[in-house]
Design a protein around this motif. Structure first.
Motif, PDB file in Angstrom:
ATOM      1  N   GLN A  36       0.788  -1.250   0.111  1.00  0.00           N
ATOM      2  CA  GLN A  36       0.069  -0.025  -0.056  1.00  0.00           C
ATOM      3  C   GLN A  36       0.851   1.196  -0.014  1.00  0.00           C
ATOM      4  O   GLN A  36       0.590   2.293  -0.882  1.00  0.00           O
ATOM      5  CB  GLN A  36      -0.928   0.139   1.332  1.00  0.00           C
ATOM      6  CG  GLN A  36      -1.977  -0.849   0.883  1.00  0.00           C
ATOM      7  CD  GLN A  36      -3.075  -0.754   2.175  1.00  0.00           C
ATOM      8  OE1 GLN A  36      -2.466  -0.366   3.187  1.00  0.00           O
ATOM      9  NE2 GLN A  36      -4.275  -1.169   1.944  1.00  0.00           N
ATOM     10  N   LEU A  37       1.988   1.359   0.591  1.00  0.00           N
ATOM     11  CA  LEU A  37       2.589   2.521   0.801  1.00  0.00           C
ATOM     12  C   LEU A  37       3.532   2.673  -0.747  1.00  0.00           C
ATOM     13  O   LEU A  37       3.573   3.850  -0.982  1.00  0.00           O
ATOM     14  CB  LEU A  37       3.595   2.109   1.924  1.00  0.00           C
ATOM     15  CG  LEU A  37       4.713   3.395   2.144  1.00  0.00           C
ATOM     16  CD1 LEU A  37       4.124   4.479   2.531  1.00  0.00           C
ATOM     17  CD2 LEU A  37       5.858   3.006   3.199  1.00  0.00           C
ATOM     18  N   THR A  39       2.369   1.916  -3.402  1.00  0.00           N
ATOM     19  CA  THR A  39       1.234   2.503  -4.387  1.00  0.00           C
ATOM     20  C   THR A  39       0.924   3.693  -4.130  1.00  0.00           C
ATOM     21  O   THR A  39       0.817   4.567  -4.998  1.00  0.00           O
ATOM     22  CB  THR A  39       0.142   1.408  -4.233  1.00  0.00           C
ATOM     23  OG1 THR A  39       0.277   0.110  -4.430  1.00  0.00           O
ATOM     24  CG2 THR A  39      -1.117   1.948  -5.205  1.00  0.00           C
ATOM     25  N   ARG A  40       0.968   4.263  -2.957  1.00  0.00           N
ATOM     26  CA  ARG A  40       0.656   5.594  -2.670  1.00  0.00           C
ATOM     27  C   ARG A  40       1.546   6.425  -3.194  1.00  0.00           C
ATOM     28  O   ARG A  40       1.586   7.429  -3.469  1.00  0.00           O
ATOM     29  CB  ARG A  40       0.391   5.741  -1.142  1.00  0.00           C
ATOM     30  CG  ARG A  40      -0.118   6.904  -0.473  1.00  0.00           C
ATOM     31  CD  ARG A  40      -0.236   6.944   1.008  1.00  0.00           C
ATOM     32  NE  ARG A  40      -1.090   8.187   1.171  1.00  0.00           N
ATOM     33  CZ  ARG A  40      -1.749   8.333   2.165  1.00  0.00           C
ATOM     34  NH1 ARG A  40      -1.906   7.545   3.107  1.00  0.00           N
ATOM     35  NH2 ARG A  40      -2.463   9.362   2.569  1.00  0.00           N
ATOM     36  N   ARG A  41       2.836   5.983  -2.814  1.00  0.00           N
ATOM     37  CA  ARG A  41       4.055   6.737  -3.255  1.00  0.00           C
ATOM     38  C   ARG A  41       4.098   6.871  -4.800  1.00  0.00           C
ATOM     39  O   ARG A  41       4.450   8.152  -5.131  1.00  0.00           O
ATOM     40  CB  ARG A  41       5.618   5.988  -2.766  1.00  0.00           C
ATOM     41  CG  ARG A  41       5.800   6.566  -1.258  1.00  0.00           C
ATOM     42  CD  ARG A  41       7.132   5.936  -1.123  1.00  0.00           C
ATOM     43  NE  ARG A  41       7.450   5.799   0.320  1.00  0.00           N
ATOM     44  CZ  ARG A  41       8.529   5.362   1.022  1.00  0.00           C
ATOM     45  NH1 ARG A  41       9.422   4.708   0.215  1.00  0.00           N
ATOM     46  NH2 ARG A  41       8.607   5.433   2.385  1.00  0.00           N
ATOM     47  N   LEU A  43       1.329   6.888  -6.834  1.00  0.00           N
ATOM     48  CA  LEU A  43       0.356   7.657  -6.972  1.00  0.00           C
ATOM     49  C   LEU A  43       0.686   9.316  -6.780  1.00  0.00           C
ATOM     50  O   LEU A  43       0.242   9.996  -7.664  1.00  0.00           O
ATOM     51  CB  LEU A  43      -0.941   7.447  -6.406  1.00  0.00           C
ATOM     52  CG  LEU A  43      -1.460   6.043  -6.907  1.00  0.00           C
ATOM     53  CD1 LEU A  43      -2.705   5.679  -6.156  1.00  0.00           C
ATOM     54  CD2 LEU A  43      -1.910   6.004  -8.313  1.00  0.00           C
ATOM     55  N   VAL A  44       1.292   9.278  -5.564  1.00  0.00           N
ATOM     56  CA  VAL A  44       1.713  10.780  -5.330  1.00  0.00           C
ATOM     57  C   VAL A  44       2.659  11.487  -6.186  1.00  0.00           C
ATOM     58  O   VAL A  44       2.428  12.550  -6.769  1.00  0.00           O
ATOM     59  CB  VAL A  44       2.244  10.823  -3.931  1.00  0.00           C
ATOM     60  CG1 VAL A  44       2.798  12.247  -3.481  1.00  0.00           C
ATOM     61  CG2 VAL A  44       1.023  10.593  -2.970  1.00  0.00           C
TER      62      VAL A  44
END
Length: 76
Positions: A36-37, A39-41, A43-44
């Motif tokens: 999840q981390l 993926t979030r990085r 996307l950001v």
């Protein structure tokens, strides 16, 4: 006969994701959080690149200058 001390090692992919009582192990929770981390990085990073690209596009085409003139006109 095997004693309880002697255990057969298993490959990580053959292990069950849920324990005997249905709760995931600590390793499973950490692997999920790491995915999840990442993926979030990603996307950001994509969002930041798009915002910077849009900003450069506005400056090059003169939209930013018109926006500044409009805001100054409102202030007067």
């Amino acid at each position: 006969m095997k004693q309880s001390v002697e255990q057969v090692r298993e490959v990580g992919t053959s292990r069950h994701t849920n324990g005997a009582n249905g709760d995931p192990s600590i390793g499973d929770v950490l692997r999920h959080a790491r995915k999840q981390l990442m993926t979030r990085r990603i996307l950001v990073a994509i969002a930041v690149i798009l915002l910077v690209t849009f900003g450069v596009f506005c400056v090059v085409n003169g939209y930013f200058e018109r926006l500044i003139d409009y805001l100054i006109g409102l202030a007067e």
